[in-house]
Scaffold this motif. Structure first.
Motif, PDB file in Angstrom:
ATOM      1  N   GLU A  38       0.813  -1.217   0.000  1.00 17.62           N
ATOM      2  CA  GLU A  38       0.000   0.000   0.000  1.00 17.62           C
ATOM      3  C   GLU A  38       0.845   1.265   0.000  1.00 17.62           C
ATOM      4  OE1 GLU A  38      -2.617  -1.174   3.354  1.00 17.62           O
ATOM      5  OE2 GLU A  38      -4.195  -1.011   1.836  1.00 17.62           O
ATOM      6  N   THR A  39       2.050   1.130  -0.528  1.00 18.75           N
ATOM      7  CA  THR A  39       2.906   2.307  -0.725  1.00 18.75           C
ATOM      8  C   THR A  39       3.746   2.061  -1.970  1.00 18.75           C
ATOM      9  OG1 THR A  39       4.773   1.412   0.557  1.00 18.75           O
ATOM     10  CG2 THR A  39       3.196   2.803   1.761  1.00 18.75           C
ATOM     11  N   VAL A  40       4.303   3.155  -2.511  1.00 19.50           N
ATOM     12  CA  VAL A  40       5.365   3.012  -3.500  1.00 19.50           C
ATOM     13  C   VAL A  40       6.616   3.676  -2.931  1.00 19.50           C
ATOM     14  CG1 VAL A  40       3.830   2.906  -5.492  1.00 19.50           C
ATOM     15  CG2 VAL A  40       4.694   5.126  -4.741  1.00 19.50           C
ATOM     16  N   SER A  41       7.783   3.115  -3.292  1.00 20.10           N
ATOM     17  CA  SER A  41       9.055   3.696  -2.876  1.00 20.10           C
ATOM     18  C   SER A  41       9.644   4.376  -4.086  1.00 20.10           C
ATOM     19  CB  SER A  41      10.015   2.600  -2.410  1.00 20.10           C
ATOM     20  OG  SER A  41       9.488   1.922  -1.303  1.00 20.10           O
ATOM     21  N   VAL A  42       9.892   5.685  -3.980  1.00 22.37           N
ATOM     22  CA  VAL A  42      10.435   6.416  -5.114  1.00 22.37           C
ATOM     23  C   VAL A  42      11.657   7.190  -4.633  1.00 22.37           C
ATOM     24  CG1 VAL A  42       8.766   8.292  -4.756  1.00 22.37           C
ATOM     25  CG2 VAL A  42       9.911   8.078  -6.950  1.00 22.37           C
ATOM     26  N   GLY A  43      12.762   7.035  -5.353  1.00 20.92           N
ATOM     27  CA  GLY A  43      13.960   7.713  -4.872  1.00 20.92           C
ATOM     28  C   GLY A  43      15.065   7.773  -5.895  1.00 20.92           C
ATOM     29  N   VAL A  44      16.180   8.346  -5.451  1.00 20.24           N
ATOM     30  CA  VAL A  44      17.327   8.529  -6.328  1.00 20.24           C
ATOM     31  C   VAL A  44      18.600   8.058  -5.632  1.00 20.24           C
ATOM     32  CG1 VAL A  44      16.359  10.457  -7.632  1.00 20.24           C
ATOM     33  CG2 VAL A  44      17.599  10.914  -5.509  1.00 20.24           C
ATOM     34  N   VAL A  45      19.579   7.714  -6.457  1.00 16.39           N
ATOM     35  CA  VAL A  45      20.894   7.324  -5.985  1.00 16.39           C
ATOM     36  C   VAL A  45      21.862   8.299  -6.638  1.00 16.39           C
ATOM     37  CG1 VAL A  45      22.627   5.525  -6.246  1.00 16.39           C
ATOM     38  CG2 VAL A  45      20.287   4.905  -5.629  1.00 16.39           C
ATOM     39  N   LEU A  46      22.689   8.993  -5.847  1.00 15.37           N
ATOM     40  CA  LEU A  46      23.469  10.120  -6.363  1.00 15.37           C
ATOM     41  C   LEU A  46      24.944   9.982  -6.016  1.00 15.37           C
ATOM     42  CD1 LEU A  46      20.906  12.730  -5.006  1.00 15.37           C
ATOM     43  CD2 LEU A  46      21.139  12.027  -7.411  1.00 15.37           C
ATOM     44  N   HIS A  47      25.792  10.107  -7.019  1.00 15.90           N
ATOM     45  CA  HIS A  47      27.238  10.025  -6.829  1.00 15.90           C
ATOM     46  C   HIS A  47      27.675  11.174  -5.915  1.00 15.90           C
ATOM     47  CE1 HIS A  47      31.492  10.255  -8.522  1.00 15.90           C
ATOM     48  NE2 HIS A  47      31.387   9.073  -7.960  1.00 15.90           N
ATOM     49  N   LEU A  48      28.346  10.854  -4.797  1.00 14.65           N
ATOM     50  CA  LEU A  48      28.585  11.886  -3.776  1.00 14.65           C
ATOM     51  C   LEU A  48      29.342  13.120  -4.259  1.00 14.65           C
ATOM     52  CD1 LEU A  48      29.341  10.327  -0.278  1.00 14.65           C
ATOM     53  CD2 LEU A  48      27.289  11.449  -1.121  1.00 14.65           C
ATOM     54  N   PRO A  49      30.512  12.964  -4.915  1.00 14.81           N
ATOM     55  CA  PRO A  49      31.226  14.186  -5.304  1.00 14.81           C
ATOM     56  C   PRO A  49      30.413  15.040  -6.283  1.00 14.81           C
ATOM     57  CG  PRO A  49      32.674  12.283  -5.433  1.00 14.81           C
ATOM     58  CD  PRO A  49      31.295  11.759  -5.195  1.00 14.81           C
ATOM     59  N   GLU A  50      29.671  14.396  -7.178  1.00 14.58           N
ATOM     60  CA  GLU A  50      28.863  15.183  -8.123  1.00 14.58           C
ATOM     61  C   GLU A  50      27.692  15.870  -7.430  1.00 14.58           C
ATOM     62  OE1 GLU A  50      27.764  13.994 -11.928  1.00 14.58           O
ATOM     63  OE2 GLU A  50      29.652  12.965 -12.359  1.00 14.58           O
ATOM     64  N   LEU A  51      27.098  15.160  -6.483  1.00  8.80           N
ATOM     65  CA  LEU A  51      26.005  15.779  -5.723  1.00  8.80           C
ATOM     66  C   LEU A  51      26.525  17.023  -5.017  1.00  8.80           C
ATOM     67  CD1 LEU A  51      23.185  15.858  -4.367  1.00  8.80           C
ATOM     68  CD2 LEU A  51      24.130  14.404  -2.568  1.00  8.80           C
ATOM     69  N   ALA A  52      27.671  16.878  -4.341  1.00  5.39           N
ATOM     70  CA  ALA A  52      28.220  18.008  -3.589  1.00  5.39           C
ATOM     71  C   ALA A  52      28.537  19.165  -4.533  1.00  5.39           C
ATOM     72  CB  ALA A  52      29.469  17.566  -2.824  1.00  5.39           C
ATOM     73  N   ALA A  53      29.153  18.855  -5.679  1.00  2.00           N
ATOM     74  CA  ALA A  53      29.560  19.916  -6.603  1.00  2.00           C
ATOM     75  C   ALA A  53      28.344  20.596  -7.243  1.00  2.00           C
ATOM     76  CB  ALA A  53      30.468  19.347  -7.685  1.00  2.00           C
ATOM     77  N   SER A  54      27.257  19.855  -7.409  1.00  2.00           N
ATOM     78  CA  SER A  54      26.081  20.400  -8.111  1.00  2.00           C
ATOM     79  C   SER A  54      25.335  21.436  -7.275  1.00  2.00           C
ATOM     80  CB  SER A  54      25.110  19.279  -8.460  1.00  2.00           C
ATOM     81  OG  SER A  54      24.393  18.874  -7.295  1.00  2.00           O
ATOM     82  N   LYS A  55      25.552  21.373  -5.936  1.00  2.00           N
ATOM     83  CA  LYS A  55      24.818  22.255  -5.012  1.00  2.00           C
ATOM     84  C   LYS A  55      23.306  22.023  -5.078  1.00  2.00           C
ATOM     85  CE  LYS A  55      28.415  24.341  -3.381  1.00  2.00           C
ATOM     86  NZ  LYS A  55      28.761  24.084  -2.012  1.00  2.00           N
ATOM     87  N   LYS A  56      22.908  20.852  -5.592  1.00  2.00           N
ATOM     88  CA  LYS A  56      21.477  20.529  -5.581  1.00  2.00           C
ATOM     89  C   LYS A  56      21.180  19.709  -4.337  1.00  2.00           C
ATOM     90  CE  LYS A  56      20.682  21.039 -10.382  1.00  2.00           C
ATOM     91  NZ  LYS A  56      21.196  20.606 -11.660  1.00  2.00           N
ATOM     92  N   ARG A  57      19.977  19.792  -3.875  1.00  2.00           N
ATOM     93  CA  ARG A  57      19.608  19.021  -2.691  1.00  2.00           C
ATOM     94  C   ARG A  57      18.922  17.715  -3.112  1.00  2.00           C
ATOM     95  NH1 ARG A  57      20.369  19.994   1.937  1.00  2.00           N
ATOM     96  NH2 ARG A  57      18.684  18.574   2.398  1.00  2.00           N
ATOM     97  N   PRO A  58      19.183  16.638  -2.348  1.00  2.00           N
ATOM     98  CA  PRO A  58      18.616  15.329  -2.728  1.00  2.00           C
ATOM     99  C   PRO A  58      17.098  15.356  -2.906  1.00  2.00           C
ATOM    100  CG  PRO A  58      20.208  15.079  -0.944  1.00  2.00           C
ATOM    101  CD  PRO A  58      20.080  16.547  -1.181  1.00  2.00           C
ATOM    102  N   GLU A  59      16.395  16.007  -1.988  1.00  2.00           N
ATOM    103  CA  GLU A  59      14.922  15.964  -2.086  1.00  2.00           C
ATOM    104  C   GLU A  59      14.429  16.766  -3.286  1.00  2.00           C
ATOM    105  OE1 GLU A  59      16.518  17.669   0.163  1.00  2.00           O
ATOM    106  OE2 GLU A  59      15.613  19.657   0.341  1.00  2.00           O
ATOM    107  N   GLU A  60      15.231  17.753  -3.730  1.00  2.00           N
ATOM    108  CA  GLU A  60      14.829  18.503  -4.924  1.00  2.00           C
ATOM    109  C   GLU A  60      14.991  17.636  -6.176  1.00  2.00           C
ATOM    110  OE1 GLU A  60      16.156  22.840  -3.119  1.00  2.00           O
ATOM    111  OE2 GLU A  60      17.255  22.018  -4.823  1.00  2.00           O
TER     112      GLU A  60
END
Ligand SMILES: Cc1cc2nc3c(=O)[nH]c(=O)nc-3n(C[C@H](O)[C@H](O)[C@H](O)COP(=O)(O)OP(=O)(O)OC[C@H]3O[C@@H](n4cnc5c(N)ncnc54)[C@H](O)[C@@H]3O)c2cc1C
Ligand code: SF4
Ligand code: SF4
Lengths: 435, 99
Positions: free
Chosen positions: A233-255
């Motif tokens: 009765e739920t769906v799981s939706v998410g992302v997997v993000l390469h750490l150095p690229e995530l940090a450099a992108s200045k984007k937030r995971p939930e965004e």
């Protein structure tokens, strides 16, 4: 006062519970430590579990394992902002014993598996964090762990560290070098509530069936990928993000999750889902290239603590690798305890066991996959190129006659900035990796 | 994003879906002096729980209470000694139920 066990297993995730179960069944005294209030309470994943590794350990596990849905539909999606291409496979065979993959909540599954170890005689101590090792490699070997319980030293002839991706104990033992952020991805996900009937209608599923969607090109330019799984009765939706690229992108995971959910292909599947839990956890993504030493004097390391999770793009399998390595660690420990040699050389059979089964065989075979999957071409250029190519092939441009696939490929490769030589090399490398 | 406003509100709602059994003492500490010299401030956006808040004087305000215990912050931080990282005492911290 140090309490003596044959073995102390740190971490009641799938690796630790499998090791403890093997040892307790063979009559050894085992203490299974878990820092959370119950096994699974700290553990988050995608997720689909592939439990066939349990066949030999828990016959007919499917009759009792806490499963949400049996995966009978597996889709791989390539998205650009405005296009999508999906390979969508369905089979009824995966919906019947012995099944293939199951969606499950880890707090349920891990607690169930730990319960099996307890039934076999292991002593489970929750709410107990191992804070360090007693003894050290070389200096008489590791002889147990310190905990944060009052007077909480626990002496043991062997320690099996199954303490997960941050593996503080393996680091203390010196068998895990300084962690390199390039080898890790961050997973962040939302569990969204939807009525079972709505899930079944949207995903085209029967009552106990589930779907597994792996998605490329949905992470706002940050290397990684997305996933969408159906629970009861739920769906799981998410992302997997390469750490150095995530940090450099200045984007937030939930965004980044929000932008994936807004994609016109994903949006109708998750519409109206109410957020019931947000969660995050790291994945040791490096595989073969980041494998630590697996043993020290008096210690074995299994599961994510030994970076044994398989993250090879189209496959993300960690729970089965944790169980497989935990079982092998347990069997090696039995042998070493019986022979009386718990030094690192006495534990060398562990690596051989892992090489002899899927755990290291798959890692060795897929050793180039993480690098290839996180490359700029696979992440950005190829998804765009493949979508454009498909679009070009099926766009009818009369009165112009149809072009051949090769002509389209040449045009679309150039448009996406892909050199044909590089495309040929990557195809060869993909065949070597996955072939 | 980190100031008051609609985004901040919804982030609080998001974190309100997670159970935390807050420990009396912090399992992670951040050395504000090290942060003042840091140009990347990588932790600020990468922390999935949004626990690193930049201050006007170039430092960082950190609160451990709603931490996922994931490890992202110490891996993306390349200032030696800025973050001291461990797990909360047994039985405390994040509790997942539907993950
Ligand atoms: C976003 C994401 C998606 C994933 N998707 C999938 C998937 O779909 N399928 C799949 O098979 N795998 C998936 N994985 C990988 C999988 O979750 C891991 O490989 C698996 O959980 C590893 O099991 P483990 O027992 O080694 O470690 P863990 O499950 O991390 O267990 C470690 C345990 O040790 C405890 N612990 C840690 N330190 C201490 C200490 N000092 N003292 C006491 N206890 C301690 C922890 O509380 C925890 O219970 C995913 C992972 C992530 C993050
Ligand atoms: S914690 Fe590390 S990354 Fe974050 S501001 Fe301080 S020094 Fe920079
Ligand atoms: S461990 Fe994870 S959730 Fe906790 S502060 Fe660090 S990055 Fe944020």
């Amino acid at each position: 006062m140090a309490e003596e066990f044959d073995v102390v297993v740190v971490g009641a995730g799938p690796a630790g519970s499998a090791a403890a179960l093997v040892l307790a069944r063979a009559g050894k005294s085992v203490c299974l430590l878990e820092r959370g209030p119950f096994p699974g309470s700290k553990n988050m994943y995608g997720g689909v579990i592939y439990p066939r590794i349990l066949d030999g350990l828990i016959p007919n596990w499917w009759e009792e394992a806490p499963v949400q849905r049996w995966v009978t539909r597996r889709a791989t999606m390539v998205l650009t902002g405005t296009q999508s291409l999906t390979v969508d496979y369905r089979t009824e065979a995966w919906g019947r014993p012995p099944y293939n993959g199951a969606t499950a909540y880890r707090p349920d599954f891990d607690a169930w598996l730990a319960g099996k170890a307890v039934e076999a005689g292991a002593v489970l101590a929750c709410e107990t964090t191992a804070t360090g090792l007693l003894g050290a490699p070389g200096k008489g070997g590791i002889r147990g762990v310190r905990t944060d319980r009052p007077g909480g030293e626990i002496g043991a002839r062997l320690v099996i560290a199954c303490d997960g991706v941050n593996s503080l104990l393996a680091k203390e033992a010196g068998i895990y070098g300084k962690a390199d952020p390039h080898h890790f991805t961050l997973g962040a996900k939302e569990t969204l509530a939807l009525p079972a009937r709505v899930i079944e209608e949207r995903f085209g599923l029967a009552e106990h069936e589930g779907a597994d969607f792996e998605i490329v090109g949905c992470t706002e330019g940050v290397a990684g990928g997305g996933f969408l799984y159906t629970n009861r009765e739920t769906v799981s939706v998410g992302v997997v993000l390469h750490l150095p690229e995530l940090a450099a992108s200045k984007k937030r995971p939930e965004e980044i999750i929000a932008s994936m959910k807004a994609n016109p292909v994903i949006a109708p599947l998750v519409a109206g889902g109410e957020l019931v839990e947000y969660s995050a956890h790291l994945i040791p993504e490096g595989g073969w290239v980041m494998l630590p030493g697996l043993v020290a004097d008096g210690m074995l390391v299994a599961g994510d603590a030994a970076a044994l999770c398989l993250a090879a793009g189209i496959w993300l399998e960690g729970v089965n690798f944790a169980i497989g390595s935990g079982m092998a660690a347990g069997e090696t420990a039995l042998e070493a305890l019986d022979s009386g040699n718990v030094s690192a050389p006495g534990l060398a059979g562990y690596r051989k066991r892992l090489e002899g089964n899927f755990v290291l065989a798959d890692h060795r075979k897929l050793r180039r996959a993480p690098h290839l999957m996180l490359s700029d071409r696979v992440q950005h250029r190829y998804p765009q190129m493949i979508c454009n190519l498909t679009e070009a092939m099926f766009t009818v441009t009369n009165p112009e006659p149809k072009k051949g696939i090769l002509a389209h490929t040449r045009i679309e490769a150039r448009r996406a900035g892909v050199r044909l030589g590089q495309l040929a090399r990557d195809t060869a490398s993909a065949l070597r990796t996955y072939g | 994003m980190t100031g008051p406003g609609p985004m901040r509100e919804s982030f609080e709602d998001r974190m309100a879906t997670v159970e935390f059994r807050v420990a009396p003492t912090a399992h992670i500490t951040v050395d504000g002096d090290s942060c003042r010299g840091c140009s990347t401030k990588a932790c600020v956006t990468a922390c999935p729980a949004n626990l690193f808040v930049p201050t006007a004087d170039g430092g960082i305000l950190f609160n451990y209470e709603q931490c996922f215990e994931c490890g992202t912050c110490y891996l993306v931080c390349d200032t030696e000694g800025a973050i001291s990282w461990s797990y909360p005492e047994g039985g405390h911290g994040v509790v997942f139920l539907r993950s």
